[in-house]
Design a protein around this motif. Structure first.
Motif, PDB file in Angstrom:
ATOM      1  N   ASN A 274      31.289  38.386  94.329  1.00  0.00           N
ATOM      2  CA  ASN A 274      30.360  37.264  93.519  1.00  0.00           C
ATOM      3  C   ASN A 274      30.571  35.906  94.062  1.00  0.00           C
ATOM      4  OD1 ASN A 274      29.435  39.449  91.554  1.00  0.00           O
ATOM      5  ND2 ASN A 274      31.288  39.047  90.590  1.00  0.00           N
ATOM      6  N   PHE A 275      31.621  35.502  94.650  1.00  0.00           N
ATOM      7  CA  PHE A 275      31.698  34.000  95.233  1.00  0.00           C
ATOM      8  C   PHE A 275      31.091  33.903  96.631  1.00  0.00           C
ATOM      9  CE2 PHE A 275      34.958  33.488  92.122  1.00  0.00           C
ATOM     10  CZ  PHE A 275      35.193  32.127  91.879  1.00  0.00           C
ATOM     11  N   GLY A 276      31.162  35.186  97.471  1.00  0.00           N
ATOM     12  CA  GLY A 276      30.334  35.306  98.693  1.00  0.00           C
ATOM     13  C   GLY A 276      28.813  35.245  98.253  1.00  0.00           C
ATOM     14  N   ALA A 277      28.525  36.043  97.232  1.00  0.00           N
ATOM     15  CA  ALA A 277      26.906  35.760  97.097  1.00  0.00           C
ATOM     16  C   ALA A 277      26.720  34.415  96.543  1.00  0.00           C
ATOM     17  CB  ALA A 277      26.666  36.857  96.035  1.00  0.00           C
ATOM     18  N   ALA A 278      27.440  33.711  95.832  1.00  0.00           N
ATOM     19  CA  ALA A 278      27.003  32.543  95.502  1.00  0.00           C
ATOM     20  C   ALA A 278      26.667  31.255  96.607  1.00  0.00           C
ATOM     21  CB  ALA A 278      28.075  31.852  94.263  1.00  0.00           C
ATOM     22  N   ALA A 279      27.875  31.635  97.491  1.00  0.00           N
ATOM     23  CA  ALA A 279      27.866  30.839  98.658  1.00  0.00           C
ATOM     24  C   ALA A 279      26.514  30.946  99.374  1.00  0.00           C
ATOM     25  CB  ALA A 279      28.952  31.065  99.712  1.00  0.00           C
ATOM     26  N   GLU A 280      26.080  32.318  99.573  1.00  0.00           N
ATOM     27  CA  GLU A 280      24.806  32.562 100.139  1.00  0.00           C
ATOM     28  C   GLU A 280      23.531  31.785  99.320  1.00  0.00           C
ATOM     29  OE1 GLU A 280      24.303  36.509 100.924  1.00  0.00           O
ATOM     30  OE2 GLU A 280      25.964  36.907 102.135  1.00  0.00           O
TER      31      GLU A 280
END
Length: 221
Positions: free
Chosen positions: A111-117
């Motif tokens: 979820n944090f990775g998708a938010a960064a994208e």
């Protein structure tokens, strides 16, 4: 385990609201999280930390000058959603880019990775800081798989201090990565916690014994 809970399903939201009300001089509430009551300087790198609720004082307790600019809270022992992470990061952004810090757990990584994208697509330079201090969860040859536990505080503090000192995004990430590589922990427990709404602890430890190598949610080493 003695605790005071109204509706267990509302625990995370109630705890967040109560924390912000009790510390209104230090933090202000935003949807799914909190920000520093007094924002850092324009252009400063913003550090946003987060994870599941129930690990108090992490992560809400890390919000303040010289540490985190904002924190995002998921449900009890559950990662916050991608939209929640992105929303808190947008609110905390000061124009110098954002760092999303969390313990290295599968849901948070996703979820944090998708938010960064999502943030990068909007023009906000967003970086990922996954803390990996727990030596009981993977060998040194596979350190990237280690969980983030007590080392979160040390790594976030060093990253936050670098951001507060005015370092740029690349420099803050460099010092944070160095701190992460140099931080190790080893967990132990004498008993398991009881989640709101449950009648029994997550795990038990026989009297007179200690469990070694446990993760923050009681995962085995």
């Amino acid at each position: 385990m003695t605790k005071i809970v109204d509706r267990p399903e509302d625990f995370a939201a109630t705890a967040l609201a109560g924390f912000c009300a009790a510390h209104a001089d230090r933090v202000i509430p935003v949807p799914h999280g909190a920000l520093r009551a007094h924002a850092g300087a324009p252009g400063k790198v913003a550090l946003i930390v987060g994870g599941g609720s129930g690990h108090y004082p992490a992560f809400l307790g890390y919000v303040g000058a010289g540490l985190a600019d904002g924190a995002v809270a998921g449900d009890v022992f559950a990662s916050p959603s991608t939209s929640a992470v992105a929303g808190v990061a947008r609110a905390a952004d000061l124009g110098g880019g954002v760092i999303l810090g969390f313990g290295n757990y599968a849901g948070d990584v996703l979820n944090f990775g998708a938010a960064a994208e999502r943030l990068r697509a909007e023009g906000i330079d967003a970086r990922i800081l996954a803390v990996t201090d727990d030596v009981a969860s993977a060998p040194a040859t596979d350190a990237a798989r280690r969980r983030g536990v007590a080392g979160d505080l040390l790594v976030f503090k060093i990253a936050g201090a670098g951001a507060e000192a005015g370092l740029d995004l690349d420099a803050v990430m460099d010092v944070a990565a160095r701190a992460n590589r140099g931080t190790v922990s080893f967990g132990l427990a004498f008993d398991g916690c009881t989640l709101p709404g449950q009648t029994a602890p997550l795990f038990t430890v026989p009297d007179g014994q200690v469990a070694l190598g446990l993760g923050i949610h009681g995962e085995p080493g």
